[in-house]
Each structure stands twice: as C-alpha cells, then as structure tokens.
Design a protein around this motif. Structure first.
Motif, PDB file in Angstrom:
ATOM      1  N   PHE A 295       0.764  -1.251  -0.036  1.00 60.37           N
ATOM      2  CA  PHE A 295      -0.070  -0.176  -0.105  1.00 60.37           C
ATOM      3  C   PHE A 295       0.639   1.256   0.051  1.00 60.37           C
ATOM      4  N   GLY A 296       2.171   1.057   0.328  1.00 57.19           N
ATOM      5  CA  GLY A 296       3.002   2.225   0.361  1.00 57.19           C
ATOM      6  C   GLY A 296       3.370   2.819   1.102  1.00 57.19           C
ATOM      7  N   ILE A 297       3.463   1.996   2.471  1.00 57.39           N
ATOM      8  CA  ILE A 297       3.802   2.277   3.664  1.00 57.39           C
ATOM      9  C   ILE A 297       5.237   1.858   4.234  1.00 57.39           C
ATOM     10  N   ASP A 298       5.810   2.685   4.701  1.00 61.82           N
ATOM     11  CA  ASP A 298       7.458   2.525   4.827  1.00 61.82           C
ATOM     12  C   ASP A 298       7.663   1.978   6.346  1.00 61.82           C
ATOM     13  N   LEU A 299       7.263   0.590   6.430  1.00 64.96           N
ATOM     14  CA  LEU A 299       7.504   0.072   7.889  1.00 64.96           C
ATOM     15  C   LEU A 299       8.832   0.162   8.629  1.00 64.96           C
ATOM     16  N   VAL A 300       9.862   0.150   7.859  1.00 68.30           N
ATOM     17  CA  VAL A 300      11.254   0.212   8.606  1.00 68.30           C
ATOM     18  C   VAL A 300      11.259   1.693   9.155  1.00 68.30           C
ATOM     19  N   SER A 301      10.795   2.761   8.329  1.00 64.33           N
ATOM     20  CA  SER A 301      11.056   3.843   9.075  1.00 64.33           C
ATOM     21  C   SER A 301       9.870   4.024  10.250  1.00 64.33           C
ATOM     22  N   LEU A 302       8.853   3.490  10.227  1.00 63.13           N
ATOM     23  CA  LEU A 302       7.904   3.721  11.300  1.00 63.13           C
ATOM     24  C   LEU A 302       8.622   2.956  12.634  1.00 63.13           C
ATOM     25  N   SER A 303       9.107   1.750  12.223  1.00 63.46           N
ATOM     26  CA  SER A 303       9.547   0.861  13.459  1.00 63.46           C
ATOM     27  C   SER A 303      10.633   1.797  14.274  1.00 63.46           C
ATOM     28  N   GLN A 304      11.449   2.652  13.526  1.00 66.04           N
ATOM     29  CA  GLN A 304      12.574   3.393  14.001  1.00 66.04           C
ATOM     30  C   GLN A 304      12.044   4.325  15.027  1.00 66.04           C
ATOM     31  N   THR A 305      10.926   4.540  15.261  1.00 63.23           N
ATOM     32  CA  THR A 305      10.431   5.720  16.091  1.00 63.23           C
ATOM     33  C   THR A 305      10.080   5.082  17.409  1.00 63.23           C
ATOM     34  N   ARG A 306       9.832   6.094  18.146  1.00 62.66           N
ATOM     35  CA  ARG A 306       9.343   5.677  19.628  1.00 62.66           C
ATOM     36  C   ARG A 306       8.170   5.744  19.690  1.00 62.66           C
ATOM     37  N   ALA A 307       7.209   6.026  18.844  1.00 61.89           N
ATOM     38  CA  ALA A 307       5.740   5.818  18.924  1.00 61.89           C
ATOM     39  C   ALA A 307       5.280   4.377  18.408  1.00 61.89           C
ATOM     40  N   PRO A 308       4.106   3.714  19.383  1.00 61.39           N
ATOM     41  CA  PRO A 308       3.824   2.327  19.035  1.00 61.39           C
ATOM     42  C   PRO A 308       3.411   2.285  17.689  1.00 61.39           C
ATOM     43  N   LEU A 309       3.837   1.206  16.816  1.00 54.17           N
ATOM     44  CA  LEU A 309       3.207   0.898  15.730  1.00 54.17           C
ATOM     45  C   LEU A 309       1.652   0.812  15.676  1.00 54.17           C
ATOM     46  N   CYS A 310       1.134   0.117  16.648  1.00 52.05           N
ATOM     47  CA  CYS A 310      -0.349  -0.121  16.536  1.00 52.05           C
ATOM     48  C   CYS A 310      -0.860   0.039  18.011  1.00 52.05           C
ATOM     49  N   ARG A 311      -1.931   0.870  17.963  1.00 53.13           N
ATOM     50  CA  ARG A 311      -2.801   1.123  19.266  1.00 53.13           C
ATOM     51  C   ARG A 311      -4.138   1.175  19.025  1.00 53.13           C
ATOM     52  N   GLU A 312      -4.939   0.580  20.102  1.00 52.31           N
ATOM     53  CA  GLU A 312      -6.570   0.659  19.894  1.00 52.31           C
ATOM     54  C   GLU A 312      -6.746   1.985  20.486  1.00 52.31           C
ATOM     55  N   CYS A 313      -7.648   2.733  19.895  1.00 51.04           N
ATOM     56  CA  CYS A 313      -8.294   3.997  20.423  1.00 51.04           C
ATOM     57  C   CYS A 313      -9.913   3.585  20.442  1.00 51.04           C
ATOM     58  N   LEU A 314     -10.306   3.933  21.466  1.00 53.71           N
ATOM     59  CA  LEU A 314     -11.847   3.678  21.670  1.00 53.71           C
ATOM     60  C   LEU A 314     -12.445   4.944  20.986  1.00 53.71           C
ATOM     61  N   ASP A 315     -13.388   4.700  19.788  1.00 58.76           N
ATOM     62  CA  ASP A 315     -14.230   5.649  19.324  1.00 58.76           C
ATOM     63  C   ASP A 315     -15.378   6.220  19.882  1.00 58.76           C
ATOM     64  N   TRP A 316     -15.484   7.394  20.037  1.00 60.59           N
ATOM     65  CA  TRP A 316     -16.495   8.054  20.841  1.00 60.59           C
ATOM     66  C   TRP A 316     -17.795   7.778  20.178  1.00 60.59           C
ATOM     67  N   SER A 317     -17.978   7.748  18.640  1.00 60.56           N
ATOM     68  CA  SER A 317     -19.320   7.697  18.231  1.00 60.56           C
ATOM     69  C   SER A 317     -19.692   6.229  17.962  1.00 60.56           C
ATOM     70  N   GLU A 318     -18.895   5.195  17.696  1.00 64.57           N
ATOM     71  CA  GLU A 318     -19.073   3.722  17.391  1.00 64.57           C
ATOM     72  C   GLU A 318     -18.822   2.909  18.843  1.00 64.57           C
ATOM     73  N   ARG A 319     -18.198   3.436  19.742  1.00 65.19           N
ATOM     74  CA  ARG A 319     -18.178   2.662  21.070  1.00 65.19           C
ATOM     75  C   ARG A 319     -17.273   1.518  20.853  1.00 65.19           C
ATOM     76  N   ARG A 320     -16.781   1.596  19.808  1.00 62.75           N
ATOM     77  CA  ARG A 320     -15.672   0.236  19.412  1.00 62.75           C
ATOM     78  C   ARG A 320     -14.380   0.907  18.998  1.00 62.75           C
ATOM     79  N   ALA A 321     -13.200  -0.025  18.869  1.00 67.25           N
ATOM     80  CA  ALA A 321     -11.838   0.539  18.692  1.00 67.25           C
ATOM     81  C   ALA A 321     -11.786   0.717  17.042  1.00 67.25           C
TER      82      ALA A 321
END
Length: 229
Positions: A155-181
């Motif tokens: 899809f064109g996403i550079d996973l190598v660059s992303l993995s070198q940052t301090r931010a987590p690659l994946c994280r769930e966020c609870l959606d306020w309108s859907e009440r799901r992640a």
C-alpha cells in the motif's frame, strides 16, 4: 492528601467548557492560534490566552512560536486518547450537544482523531484488519501479522522507518461515536496520510470531518476488505 497522580487537576483543566472546546478543536491534529481557538471557545482572545497558559502548564498543550504567531497543539497522542475516551463516555451517558446538523452525520462516518482515521469507516477498517488476520491482539494492543506487513508495504507504507520511531506501531483507540476501537499509533497515522495522498479522501476545512469521494470509498473498501457501502 492521597498519594499518586492528581487526576483532579487534569479533570479540572479539561472540565472548563471553553477549554474543553479548545481541546476538541485541536483533535484535528492541527496547531491553531489563540484567535482561532477563541472563536472555537466563544471567548475573547485575551481570555483564550489565559486558558491556553493553564493548559500548557498542565501538560495538555504545547505552544509553538512561528514569527509573530503562537500556535497551540495537543501535547501528544496520549492527550488525544483521553479526550476521545471522554467523548465516548459523554455520548454513552447521553450528554450530547443540543444542536445537531449535517456535520454530525459526517463526523460519525469518518473523521480525524488527532492523526488517524476514526468514525464508522475507522472502526470498520480495524474490524476488517482483525478479521483478515492482518492484525492480531497481543494482550491489550494489536500487532501486525506477516500478511499485514505485506499488505501495508504494498500500500506504500514504509514500515522500516515507522519501526525506528518511539511511537507504538499499533494502538487501539476507543471511538466515541461507534463505541468500538479504531486503529491509532504510527500505522494509523500512516494509513490516513496514504489515503489522503492517493486522493481517496480529504479533510474538510475547519472541521475534523474526513470526506471520501465515491470512487475513493470504493477503492478503500476493496483494498482493505470492508463490506460494500
């Protein structure tokens, strides 16, 4: 005095209606001036500056100087996550704004949550990635599978660059309108950026709304295995 974090101070900072409106406006992920935030809060620029100073001192905002202007932004994704959860609690308890309009339906369909896709399409994306074994839950957070890594690279996403940052690659966020992640983290941010780069969707000016074109939504659904609209 009890030991531990002082949640009352943070709650008081967020709980003021003017400051709550300012923080919500910054959920767009953009840095805004005191004048712009004064308009969002319905207060004078001088009052807005006082509120912003309190929010900065409380660690919820950062103020950036650029020339003669000062811009406010959320201090980080953890602040956005708290705000999104609070919005969900308010919606679930029935504490909704009295006036509604066309923008409300658009916000519920697709919006930016700090830097990633939220709303109905955001939760559908998250569910489809889990159902397709592109994401798996590992404890309380999702992780990419090998098939998921392949899909994102294609899809064109550079996973190598992303993995070198301090931010987590994946994280769930609870959606306020859907009440799901929905999907946050650096992958969530990269997915939204790539969707915009491809022209499938654009951010509506002065709003958190993400508007997909009909062709863009069809391509988005087909690429990630979402059911037809």
């Amino acid at each position: 005095m009890k030991d531990g974090p002082d949640i009352a101070r943070i709650a008081a900072l967020i709980g003021d209606p003017a400051r709550a409106n300012m923080l919500t406006a910054l959920m767009s992920g953009k840095a805004l001036t005191a004048t712009e935030l004064a308009g969002e809060a319905g207060v004078t620029p001088a009052t807005a500056s006082t509120h912003l100073a309190k929010l900065e001192q409380g660690g919820l905002l950062v103020i950036k100087k650029q020339g003669r202007h000062r811009y406010a932004a959320l201090a980080g994704p953890e602040v956005a996550n708290v705000l999104e959860v609070l919005m969900g609690l308010a919606a679930g308890a029935g504490h909704l704004r009295a006036r509604t309009g066309p923008r409300d339906a658009a916000l519920r369909k697709a919006r930016v949550c700090y830097n990633h896709l939220a709303g109905d399409l955001g939760t559908q994306l998250f569910d489809a990635l889990l159902a397709g074994d592109l994401l798996r839950r590992n404890g309380d957070q999702p992780v990419l599978t090998p098939d998921g890594e392949t899909l994102l690279r294609e899809f064109g996403i550079d996973l190598v660059s992303l993995s070198q940052t301090r931010a987590p690659l994946c994280r769930e966020c609870l959606d306020w309108s859907e009440r799901r992640a929905h999907l946050a983290g650096s992958i969530g941010r990269a997915l939204l950026s790539r969707i915009e780069e491809l022209g499938w969707a654009r951010r509506q000016k002065d709003s958190r709304v993400i508007r997909f074109s009909p062709e863009g939504e069809r391509a988005f659904r087909a690429r990630f295995g979402l059911s037809a609209a």
